[in-house]
Design a protein around this motif. Structure first.
Motif, short mmCIF file in Angstrom:
data_model
loop_
_atom_site.label_atom_id
_atom_site.label_comp_id
_atom_site.label_asym_id
_atom_site.label_seq_id
_atom_site.Cartn_x
_atom_site.Cartn_y
_atom_site.Cartn_z
N VAL A 192 0.82 -1.21 0.00
CA VAL A 192 0.00 0.00 0.00
C VAL A 192 0.85 1.26 0.00
CG1 VAL A 192 -1.67 1.34 1.36
CG2 VAL A 192 -1.93 -1.12 1.16
N LEU A 193 1.98 1.25 0.70
CA LEU A 193 2.78 2.45 0.91
C LEU A 193 3.13 3.17 -0.39
CD1 LEU A 193 3.93 3.86 3.46
CD2 LEU A 193 6.10 2.75 2.94
N GLU A 194 3.41 2.42 -1.44
CA GLU A 194 3.78 3.02 -2.72
C GLU A 194 2.64 3.78 -3.38
OE1 GLU A 194 2.35 -1.15 -3.92
OE2 GLU A 194 3.35 -0.23 -2.20
N HIS A 195 1.42 3.57 -2.90
CA HIS A 195 0.24 4.23 -3.48
C HIS A 195 -0.19 5.47 -2.71
CE1 HIS A 195 -0.31 0.91 -6.18
NE2 HIS A 195 -0.27 0.07 -5.16
N VAL A 196 0.51 5.78 -1.65
CA VAL A 196 0.13 6.90 -0.79
C VAL A 196 1.16 8.01 -0.97
CG1 VAL A 196 -0.36 7.65 1.56
CG2 VAL A 196 -0.95 5.32 0.83
N PHE A 197 0.75 9.11 -1.59
CA PHE A 197 1.68 10.20 -1.86
C PHE A 197 2.23 10.78 -0.55
CE2 PHE A 197 3.14 14.33 -3.36
CZ PHE A 197 3.87 13.93 -4.46
N LEU A 220 0.88 8.47 6.59
CA LEU A 220 0.35 7.12 6.82
C LEU A 220 1.14 6.42 7.93
CD1 LEU A 220 -1.10 4.43 6.36
CD2 LEU A 220 0.32 4.11 4.34
N LEU A 221 2.47 6.51 7.88
CA LEU A 221 3.30 5.87 8.90
C LEU A 221 3.07 6.49 10.27
CD1 LEU A 221 6.58 5.35 6.85
CD2 LEU A 221 4.85 3.64 7.46
N LYS A 222 2.86 7.81 10.33
CA LYS A 222 2.55 8.48 11.61
C LYS A 222 1.22 7.98 12.16
CE LYS A 222 4.99 12.78 10.67
NZ LYS A 222 4.85 14.19 10.29
N GLU A 223 0.23 7.83 11.28
CA GLU A 223 -1.08 7.33 11.72
C GLU A 223 -0.98 5.88 12.19
OE1 GLU A 223 -4.70 9.07 11.52
OE2 GLU A 223 -2.92 9.91 12.47
N ALA A 224 -0.22 5.07 11.49
CA ALA A 224 -0.03 3.68 11.90
C ALA A 224 0.60 3.63 13.29
CB ALA A 224 0.84 2.94 10.89
N LYS A 225 1.60 4.46 13.52
CA LYS A 225 2.25 4.51 14.84
C LYS A 225 1.28 5.00 15.91
CE LYS A 225 6.23 6.34 17.27
NZ LYS A 225 7.40 7.19 17.22
N ARG A 226 0.45 5.97 15.56
CA ARG A 226 -0.50 6.55 16.52
C ARG A 226 -1.52 5.51 17.00
NH1 ARG A 226 -5.50 8.53 16.54
NH2 ARG A 226 -5.83 8.30 14.31
N SER A 251 4.75 -4.35 3.91
CA SER A 251 5.40 -4.90 2.72
C SER A 251 5.18 -3.94 1.56
CB SER A 251 4.84 -6.29 2.38
OG SER A 251 3.52 -6.19 1.91
N VAL A 252 6.19 -3.87 0.70
CA VAL A 252 6.12 -3.02 -0.49
C VAL A 252 6.77 -3.76 -1.66
CG1 VAL A 252 6.17 -0.82 0.76
CG2 VAL A 252 8.31 -1.87 0.07
N PRO A 253 6.31 -3.49 -2.86
CA PRO A 253 7.01 -4.06 -4.02
C PRO A 253 8.26 -3.23 -4.30
CG PRO A 253 5.19 -2.73 -4.77
CD PRO A 253 5.13 -2.72 -3.26
N PHE A 281 10.28 1.64 -2.67
CA PHE A 281 11.11 1.78 -1.48
C PHE A 281 12.06 0.60 -1.39
CE2 PHE A 281 7.08 3.84 -0.63
CZ PHE A 281 7.46 5.05 -0.07
N SER A 282 13.32 0.88 -1.08
CA SER A 282 14.29 -0.19 -0.83
C SER A 282 14.22 -0.55 0.65
CB SER A 282 15.70 0.27 -1.18
OG SER A 282 16.12 1.27 -0.26
N GLU A 283 14.85 -1.65 1.04
CA GLU A 283 14.86 -2.01 2.46
C GLU A 283 15.57 -0.93 3.26
OE1 GLU A 283 17.83 -5.05 3.93
OE2 GLU A 283 17.97 -5.43 1.78
N PHE A 284 16.53 -0.23 2.66
CA PHE A 284 17.27 0.81 3.36
C PHE A 284 16.42 2.05 3.60
CE2 PHE A 284 20.04 -1.71 0.63
CZ PHE A 284 20.72 -2.41 1.60
N SER A 285 15.63 2.42 2.60
CA SER A 285 14.75 3.59 2.79
C SER A 285 13.67 3.27 3.81
CB SER A 285 14.14 4.04 1.46
OG SER A 285 13.29 3.05 0.91
N LEU A 286 13.17 2.05 3.83
CA LEU A 286 12.16 1.68 4.82
C LEU A 286 12.73 1.71 6.24
CD1 LEU A 286 10.33 -1.24 3.02
CD2 LEU A 286 9.44 1.05 3.46
#
Length: 163
Positions: free
Chosen positions: A109-114, A119-125, A136-138, A153-158
């Motif tokens: 999903v992450l690759e589809h969210v500009f 999104l990551l802040k909301e997930a953490k919240r 997971s990301v492609p 996203f690469s594993e390093f950017s994640l």
């Protein structure tokens, strides 16, 4: 029915039928992304037994293809594009209270969210203090769900994003 409309409808239906896309994550071995689906399905079965528990919030759930592998107390689906979800909402602005989830799923999903950082802040919240996020990301993958395929996203950017 107009011949052009019939051909257009068939052109969308036939590739999906021939590759069994509609059965994802169980696609045909000749599907271009078979290995991606195969390993993702395998990992989700593993994660379901080992990590996914309690209240599970699936962000960008789509058709919830991994639901059948989960044994959780409560499964909450959130998606703004699908009708058959528990909460139809923008996953960067969740209408949920904080710290409610034992598990947060963000699968492909992450690759589809500009605004992926939101999104990551909301997930953490919404994640409880000892909660688990499955993400997971492609990486090397064709453009899909156009025009909402924004990033890879690469594993390093994640790792950097999740620090």
């Amino acid at each position: 029915m107009n011949v052009k409309k019939t051909i257009l409808k068939l052109s969308f239906f036939l590739p999906s039928f021939l590759t069994l896309d509609f059965l994802s994550p169980h696609v045909a071995p000749w599907h271009a992304n078979f290995l991606n689906w195969f390993y993702l399905r395998r990992y989700m079965k593993y994660a379901a037994k080992r990590y996914i528990r309690g209240v599970c919030v699936d962000l960008g759930a789509g058709k919830s293809p991994y639901r059948k592998y989960l044994n959780v107390d409560r499964y909450i689906t959130v998606d703004k594009f699908m009708d058959k979800v528990d909460i139809k909402a923008d996953i960067t602005k969740l209408p949920l209270k904080g710290k409610i989830a034992d598990t947060v799923l963000i699968n492909q999903v992450l690759e589809h969210v500009f605004e992926y950082e939101e999104l990551l802040k909301e997930a953490k919240r919404i994640l409880k203090d000892n909660g688990v996020m499955i993400l997971s990301v492609p990486f090397i993958y064709n453009v899909h769900f156009e025009p909402y395929d924004y990033f890879r996203f690469s594993e390093f950017s994640l790792k950097k994003l999740l620090e």
